[in-house]
Design a protein around this motif. Structure first.
Motif, short mmCIF file in Angstrom:
data_model
loop_
_atom_site.label_atom_id
_atom_site.label_comp_id
_atom_site.label_asym_id
_atom_site.label_seq_id
_atom_site.Cartn_x
_atom_site.Cartn_y
_atom_site.Cartn_z
N PRO A 114 0.82 -1.20 0.00
CA PRO A 114 0.00 0.00 0.00
C PRO A 114 0.86 1.26 0.00
N HIS A 115 0.29 2.35 -0.44
CA HIS A 115 1.02 3.61 -0.49
C HIS A 115 0.23 4.68 0.25
N ALA A 116 0.84 5.82 0.42
CA ALA A 116 0.22 6.94 1.15
C ALA A 116 -1.15 7.24 0.56
N PRO A 117 -2.11 7.52 1.37
CA PRO A 117 -2.05 7.86 2.78
C PRO A 117 -2.17 6.67 3.73
N LYS A 118 -2.25 5.44 3.21
CA LYS A 118 -2.36 4.28 4.08
C LYS A 118 -1.06 4.08 4.88
N THR A 119 -1.21 3.72 6.14
CA THR A 119 -0.07 3.47 7.02
C THR A 119 0.09 1.97 7.21
N VAL A 120 1.33 1.49 7.13
CA VAL A 120 1.58 0.08 7.38
C VAL A 120 2.10 -0.09 8.80
N LYS A 121 1.82 -1.25 9.36
CA LYS A 121 2.25 -1.57 10.72
C LYS A 121 3.22 -2.75 10.66
N PRO A 122 4.01 -2.96 11.70
CA PRO A 122 4.89 -4.13 11.73
C PRO A 122 4.08 -5.39 11.45
N GLY A 123 4.63 -6.24 10.59
CA GLY A 123 3.95 -7.48 10.22
C GLY A 123 3.14 -7.38 8.94
N ASP A 124 2.84 -6.15 8.49
CA ASP A 124 2.09 -5.97 7.24
C ASP A 124 2.96 -6.37 6.04
N THR A 125 2.31 -6.70 4.95
CA THR A 125 3.00 -7.08 3.72
C THR A 125 3.00 -5.90 2.75
N VAL A 126 4.15 -5.69 2.10
CA VAL A 126 4.31 -4.58 1.15
C VAL A 126 4.70 -5.16 -0.21
N ASP A 127 3.99 -4.75 -1.25
CA ASP A 127 4.27 -5.18 -2.62
C ASP A 127 5.04 -4.08 -3.34
N PHE A 128 5.95 -4.51 -4.23
CA PHE A 128 6.78 -3.56 -4.98
C PHE A 128 6.62 -3.78 -6.47
N THR A 129 6.65 -2.69 -7.24
CA THR A 129 6.80 -2.74 -8.68
C THR A 129 8.15 -2.10 -8.98
N ILE A 130 9.02 -2.84 -9.65
CA ILE A 130 10.36 -2.33 -9.94
C ILE A 130 10.58 -2.24 -11.45
N CYS A 131 11.53 -1.40 -11.82
CA CYS A 131 11.85 -1.17 -13.23
C CYS A 131 12.55 -2.40 -13.81
#
Length: 53
Positions: free
Chosen positions: A34-51
């Motif tokens: 997720p991206h701003a304005p959502k806040t992530v907490k410890p243990g949350d999963t973050v997805d990335f899109t890379i070049c």
């Protein structure tokens, strides 16, 4: 470069998607979910899109 940040924030690596974008530096991060304005907490999963280059 994102892995140390994930460790520091105690978040988990989710899906990593590669996307071809003209002029971007290979392996640079294009998007985080997720991206701003959502806040992530410890243990949350973050997805990335890379070049893809």
């Amino acid at each position: 470069m994102a892995k140390p940040l994930l460790e520091k924030t105690r978040t988990k690596l989710g899906t990593v998607t590669r996307k071809a974008v003209k002029g971007c530096k290979p392996t640079s991060v294009l998007e985080v979910t997720p991206h701003a304005p959502k806040t992530v907490k410890p243990g949350d999963t973050v997805d990335f899109t890379i070049c893809a280059g």
